[in-house]
Scaffold this motif. Sequence first.
Motif, PDB file in Angstrom:
ATOM      1  N   SER A 155      26.422 -14.238  -3.771  1.00 53.10           N
ATOM      2  CA  SER A 155      25.772 -12.976  -4.120  1.00 53.10           C
ATOM      3  C   SER A 155      24.810 -13.157  -5.282  1.00 53.10           C
ATOM      4  O   SER A 155      23.733 -12.559  -5.312  1.00 53.10           O
ATOM      5  N   LEU A 156      25.185 -13.989  -6.239  1.00 53.95           N
ATOM      6  CA  LEU A 156      24.293 -14.293  -7.361  1.00 53.95           C
ATOM      7  C   LEU A 156      23.060 -15.016  -6.850  1.00 53.95           C
ATOM      8  O   LEU A 156      21.928 -14.717  -7.245  1.00 53.95           O
ATOM      9  N   HIS A 157      23.249 -15.933  -5.942  1.00 56.87           N
ATOM     10  CA  HIS A 157      22.154 -16.709  -5.355  1.00 56.87           C
ATOM     11  C   HIS A 157      21.286 -15.858  -4.439  1.00 56.87           C
ATOM     12  O   HIS A 157      20.068 -15.920  -4.489  1.00 56.87           O
ATOM     13  N   THR A 174      22.974  -8.132 -14.060  1.00 54.64           N
ATOM     14  CA  THR A 174      24.088  -7.829 -14.954  1.00 54.64           C
ATOM     15  C   THR A 174      25.383  -8.062 -14.189  1.00 54.64           C
ATOM     16  O   THR A 174      25.385  -8.156 -12.956  1.00 54.64           O
ATOM     17  N   ALA A 175      26.482  -8.109 -14.919  1.00 58.05           N
ATOM     18  CA  ALA A 175      27.785  -8.253 -14.269  1.00 58.05           C
ATOM     19  C   ALA A 175      28.025  -7.065 -13.328  1.00 58.05           C
ATOM     20  O   ALA A 175      28.548  -7.243 -12.223  1.00 58.05           O
ATOM     21  N   GLN A 176      27.616  -5.872 -13.745  1.00 58.75           N
ATOM     22  CA  GLN A 176      27.794  -4.684 -12.910  1.00 58.75           C
ATOM     23  C   GLN A 176      26.973  -4.784 -11.626  1.00 58.75           C
ATOM     24  O   GLN A 176      27.470  -4.483 -10.537  1.00 58.75           O
ATOM     25  N   GLU A 177      25.721  -5.216 -11.729  1.00 60.81           N
ATOM     26  CA  GLU A 177      24.883  -5.368 -10.538  1.00 60.81           C
ATOM     27  C   GLU A 177      25.462  -6.406  -9.584  1.00 60.81           C
ATOM     28  O   GLU A 177      25.470  -6.208  -8.364  1.00 60.81           O
ATOM     29  N   VAL A 236      28.635  -7.827  -4.640  1.00 67.01           N
ATOM     30  CA  VAL A 236      29.842  -8.446  -4.081  1.00 67.01           C
ATOM     31  C   VAL A 236      30.665  -7.407  -3.333  1.00 67.01           C
ATOM     32  O   VAL A 236      31.139  -7.645  -2.221  1.00 67.01           O
ATOM     33  N   SER A 237      30.838  -6.213  -3.923  1.00 61.33           N
ATOM     34  CA  SER A 237      31.712  -5.225  -3.295  1.00 61.33           C
ATOM     35  C   SER A 237      31.154  -4.656  -1.994  1.00 61.33           C
ATOM     36  O   SER A 237      31.928  -4.166  -1.174  1.00 61.33           O
ATOM     37  N   THR A 251      37.414  -9.594 -11.850  1.00 66.20           N
ATOM     38  CA  THR A 251      37.314 -10.912 -11.205  1.00 66.20           C
ATOM     39  C   THR A 251      35.878 -11.439 -11.315  1.00 66.20           C
ATOM     40  O   THR A 251      35.662 -12.594 -11.679  1.00 66.20           O
ATOM     41  N   VAL A 252      34.915 -10.578 -11.023  1.00 67.02           N
ATOM     42  CA  VAL A 252      33.506 -10.970 -11.109  1.00 67.02           C
ATOM     43  C   VAL A 252      33.158 -11.348 -12.547  1.00 67.02           C
ATOM     44  O   VAL A 252      32.576 -12.402 -12.806  1.00 67.02           O
ATOM     45  N   TYR A 253      33.548 -10.507 -13.491  1.00 64.90           N
ATOM     46  CA  TYR A 253      33.202 -10.731 -14.892  1.00 64.90           C
ATOM     47  C   TYR A 253      33.846 -12.006 -15.433  1.00 64.90           C
ATOM     48  O   TYR A 253      33.180 -12.821 -16.085  1.00 64.90           O
ATOM     49  N   ARG A 254      35.133 -12.194 -15.170  1.00 62.94           N
ATOM     50  CA  ARG A 254      35.827 -13.405 -15.656  1.00 62.94           C
ATOM     51  C   ARG A 254      35.184 -14.664 -15.088  1.00 62.94           C
ATOM     52  O   ARG A 254      34.984 -15.645 -15.809  1.00 62.94           O
TER      53      ARG A 254
END
Length: 168
Positions: free
Chosen positions: A51-53, A65-68, A73-74, A84-87
């Motif tokens: 998802s980041l890629h 951002t972590a929220q985006e 992902v969701s 989980t995403v943030y960690r």
Amino acid sequence: MKNIDSSIILPVHQTSETVRKSERYQIDDFKKMIRSMNLKITDQRLLILQSLHDGDKKSGERHVTAQELFEKVSVRDSSVGFATVYRFLRDLAANELVTEVRMGGHASRYELTPKEHHDHLTCTKCGKICEFENEKIEELQSQVAKHFGFRLTGHVLELFGVCSDCQK
């Protein structure tokens, strides 16, 4: 007014917020990243990296951002929680596999750490981030480090200003 060396000025890019070519990763690259952190390869971790890629590929958005990222992902798997995403993002950043771009007062933004170095120019109004490379800036950084007796091992350069769209 001081004269500016026009060879240092970069062209204005109206069509994209990214100045350099995008780097493409494969699933095996993500697995290597996770293994290098001595973590188990899980579907959730692979999904977060994908998802980041994919943000780069689908929307030109390299810095999220972590929220985006959580929202991306969701959409694909609602069972993955924000924590989980943030960690995992924090672990990736600690292992220099993800680069955290901070701008005072705004949420940190993350990107997969590129194979080739680049610097950032960030709009303080809208948060747009432009990536650029400039050999003269790189040379000056080396000169400054040498002047103070440092052996340069890396750096992060973030310049802040107001983008052309926000200036209108």
